[in-house]
Design a protein around this motif. Structure first.
Motif, short mmCIF file in Angstrom:
data_model
loop_
_atom_site.label_atom_id
_atom_site.label_comp_id
_atom_site.label_asym_id
_atom_site.label_seq_id
_atom_site.Cartn_x
_atom_site.Cartn_y
_atom_site.Cartn_z
N ALA A 289 -40.90 31.52 -6.36
CA ALA A 289 -40.80 32.61 -5.39
C ALA A 289 -40.24 32.00 -4.11
N VAL A 290 -39.75 32.84 -3.20
CA VAL A 290 -39.15 32.34 -1.97
C VAL A 290 -39.64 33.17 -0.78
N VAL A 291 -39.91 32.47 0.33
CA VAL A 291 -40.20 33.14 1.60
C VAL A 291 -39.03 32.86 2.55
N LEU A 292 -38.47 33.92 3.13
CA LEU A 292 -37.51 33.77 4.22
C LEU A 292 -38.30 33.95 5.51
N PRO A 293 -38.39 32.89 6.33
CA PRO A 293 -39.33 32.91 7.45
C PRO A 293 -38.75 33.56 8.70
N PRO B 257 -40.01 36.95 -7.04
CA PRO B 257 -40.60 37.45 -5.79
C PRO B 257 -39.95 36.82 -4.56
N VAL B 258 -39.58 37.65 -3.60
CA VAL B 258 -39.03 37.20 -2.33
C VAL B 258 -39.73 37.97 -1.20
N LEU B 259 -40.18 37.20 -0.20
CA LEU B 259 -40.81 37.82 0.97
C LEU B 259 -39.98 37.47 2.20
N GLY B 260 -39.56 38.47 2.95
CA GLY B 260 -38.84 38.25 4.20
C GLY B 260 -39.73 38.66 5.36
N ILE B 261 -40.02 37.71 6.24
CA ILE B 261 -40.89 37.97 7.39
C ILE B 261 -40.03 37.98 8.65
N CYS B 262 -40.06 39.06 9.40
CA CYS B 262 -39.38 39.15 10.69
C CYS B 262 -37.88 38.85 10.53
#
Lengths: 228, 94
Positions: free
Chosen positions: A48-52, A85-90
């Motif tokens: 999975a990846v988070v784009l911070p 799964p990818v989560l992009g925060i702000c």
């Protein structure tokens, strides 16, 4: 899964600020954080990846507009479309919108002020990769800090997001930035890609955050990876 | 050398708080009668080669995919030459 722990990549763009907090949140949730660099041509076999958050490329042109064309985004877009799964925060949410993985756009706050506060949110959907550990309608409090966090899309897009249940988070206790229909976060159709303006990665332990309400994002995705 | 100018503006239905802030400052400066202000971006691309139809098409693609976010913005592309060549027309707005 490539090992015992879920390997969750966190991309660092030039100007990213919250990448180390995102990695820390992954670790506190029991996962293995993996550093990804914007020039990487592959995702190092992460699950999975988070784009911070931050100000990738100085927010020049538009927030997220230059990051969207980074080399790392090529495999990311492909695998996100395949269900990763990818989560992009702000700023990460802005990158996801610029990439058209998520519809709409983030525009300058209607009051023009930078907002930095603890923000209440209502979890509107718990069947995404990143929200299964929350209860339907649960209210959580996590930090919010942005100057360009006003979510906009045309009425038809907003209607279809509502109809398809893709509004994942809504602001509660006052709309901080002029977002249409109080939308704080949305998902793609499959629910594997989620973007939001508030910062769950800053609310993962009581010493530094207002709550630990943000931890559920990371425990949710780790559970999903175990059962996948 | 030819210059291609790309103007990018927020779509009319998108709130422009920056333009509003500018507009609200005008009476203080003694400017009356300006009903609305919208703020946009102008890109000046200096092109080394002659601007062929093909080159212009590529610049339009650049505007469509990168310089503008057509979810919230529209753009126009025109050639600006010393001899006052004709404008190249408006780009499509999605």
């Amino acid at each position: 899964m490539t090992g015992g722990l879920g390997r969750i990549g966190v991309v660092t763009f030039p100007g990213s600020l919250d990448d180390s907090d995102a990695r820390r949140a992954v670790r506190l949730a029991g996962g293995e954080p993996v550093e990804l660099w914007h020039r990487d041509a592959d995702l190092r076999q992460v699950d999975a990846v988070v784009l911070p958050g931050g100000f990738s490329y100085g927010d020049y042109l538009r927030c997220g507009a230059i990051a969207r064309f980074s080399p790392v985004m090529e495999p990311l877009l492909e695998q996100a479309r395949g269900g990763m799964p990818v989560l992009g925060i702000c700023n990460g949410f802005q990158v996801l919108c610029e990439s058209h993985l998520l519809p709409g756009a983030l525009t300058r706050n209607d009051h023009l002020h930078f907002v930095c506060r603890d923000q209440r949110l209502r979890v509107e959907r718990t069947d995404t990769a990143w929200t299964s550990d929350y209860g339907q309608g649960q209210e959580i409090t996590v930090p919010l800090k942005n100057g360009e966090g006003g979510y906009v899309a045309d009425e038809r897009t907003l209607d279809s997001l509502e109809a398809e249940g893709r509004v994942v988070f809504r602001y509660v206790g006052g709309n901080p930035n002029g977002s249409r229909r109080d939308i704080a976060g949305i998902s793609n159709e499959a629910g594997n890609v989620v973007g939001l303006m508030p910062h769950p990665e800053h609310a993962v332990e009581t010493l530094t955050g207002p709550t630990t309400d943000g931890l559920g994002f990371f425990t949710s995705v780790l559970k999903r990876l175990v059962t996948a | 050398m030819a210059r291609v100018v790309v103007d990018v503006m927020l779509k009319p239905e998108i709130l422009d708080p920056q333009g509003q802030a500018v507009q609200r400052a005008l009476p203080r400066l003694g400017f009356e009668g300006i009903a609305d202000v919208r703020q946009g971006k102008r890109f000046e691309l200096d092109v080394a080669e002659p601007v062929t139809d093909e080159a212009l098409a590529r610049i339009r693609e650049l505007a469509e995919t990168f310089l503008a976010n057509t979810v919230i913005e529209h753009y126009t592309v025109r050639v600006e030459e010393a001899e006052g060549a004709e404008g190249a027309g408006a780009g499509a707005a999605a």
